[in-house]
Write an enzyme that holds these catalytic residues in place. Sequence first.
Site, short mmCIF file in Angstrom:
data_model
loop_
_atom_site.label_atom_id
_atom_site.label_comp_id
_atom_site.label_asym_id
_atom_site.label_seq_id
_atom_site.Cartn_x
_atom_site.Cartn_y
_atom_site.Cartn_z
N ASP A 107 -83.36 -13.08 43.90
CA ASP A 107 -83.67 -11.75 43.37
C ASP A 107 -83.33 -11.66 41.89
O ASP A 107 -82.16 -11.61 41.52
CB ASP A 107 -82.87 -10.72 44.17
CG ASP A 107 -83.09 -9.30 43.69
OD1 ASP A 107 -84.13 -9.05 43.03
OD2 ASP A 107 -82.25 -8.43 43.98
N ASP A 293 -89.15 -8.55 38.66
CA ASP A 293 -88.21 -8.48 39.78
C ASP A 293 -88.77 -9.18 41.01
O ASP A 293 -89.63 -8.64 41.71
CB ASP A 293 -87.92 -7.01 40.09
CG ASP A 293 -86.84 -6.83 41.16
OD1 ASP A 293 -86.35 -7.85 41.67
OD2 ASP A 293 -86.51 -5.69 41.47
#
Length: 420
Positions: A107, A293
Amino acid sequence: MNKSFLFLSLIILLSDAVNIQNEQKFLEPEKKKVIHIQLNERETKVQDKQNFYKLIAINQDKLGDSSFAQIQKSGPEYMRMHNYKNIQYTADLGIGQSGNTFKVVLDTGSANLWIDSTRCQEEGCMRHKQYNHEDSQSFLPLNQELNVEFGSGDLKGVVNADTVYFGEVTLPRQNLAEITSENGAIFRDLDFDGILGLAYPKMAPKNFNPVFDNLMDQRVLERNQFAFYFAKDANDIAHSEFTLGGYNPSHVDGDIHYHDVIDKYYWMIKADNILVDNKDIGLCHGSCRLIVDTGTSIMSGPFDDLGTLLRTLNVKSHCHEINTLPTITFKIDDVDYTLEPEEYVKPTNFDAAQLTEINEGDDLQALIEVNNWDCIAAFMPLDIQQPQGPAWILGDVFLRKYYSIYDRDNDQVGFAKAKK
């Protein structure tokens, strides 16, 4: 001591010195690495997918509120988290010993390593593999408390350290957050054991050394870069890849364009504009902040600006003729990154009973464009507060089309069209 003995001693010393020099000729520095790690793509059960859309639909009034998906500092330290939808890309991470592996989401939108722990006895934790620090001889207690609160759930835990095995690299004394309590269907239902954050260390709690910064400290990588390739075909579950120490040219179709990071917190870059069918509809007001992201499956935008985009797209009238919808172009440093309608529109797959339950008391059409729940624009309204916001999030919808490279040496994000 006689002269012959001294002479013999000198010969021995010189001989040893020659041997040492000869051996040193072969002591080459360890070659720095580029490591390619296969990502496992998992599509969750239909019910889990529906729960995510239900989360978006029912909580529209909360999505525009700073308390939703924004972290409230509660306790000594905190960490940022995101929600996940129906597609997850996970890698295997060893903790305590190389064979003790956990499925972690990689992430770029968070900076910490957290893992489900045997300290947590709640249903959500026990559905996943749990880390037991008592089984590890390399465990190091730090006992730093951790609390996370946001709209779809909350996490509580404690930061400790252990040896982590990532790809071919061993990271001793790696900080990790053991989850001791979690609340929320997102954590309970989705199929991962933890999250490995890859954002800048500024986002991490004080004294928390993120995994990639630990790798940088060890100087084992050819470059302080990493890169992601997400397979486009939903049936291609074996070819998504994460690269440490550089990027994989075999996934690149054409030129790579690099863009400067403007805030070393997220991987945040600046867009000149966001265009719809090459027209300026007033989404950027001079420029836009974009957060790249990998931990967010869909896209997000500021509440008011996303409303403008959704009304312009008018997805609700085009579910059965998606190709008639306009393109969306992110113009970054005069480079156009365009999404076709089939890339940003997703089916919802709700049945009538769920539709009835979700529609009760919610003015959904005003906030997210849906036509009888047949399809939905893959955007979620999210007001990221200052100083990082307002900002748009480029999630996996964008990153499946564009191969992405994250360069800590030069503080840049690179994009290239991903090769099929």
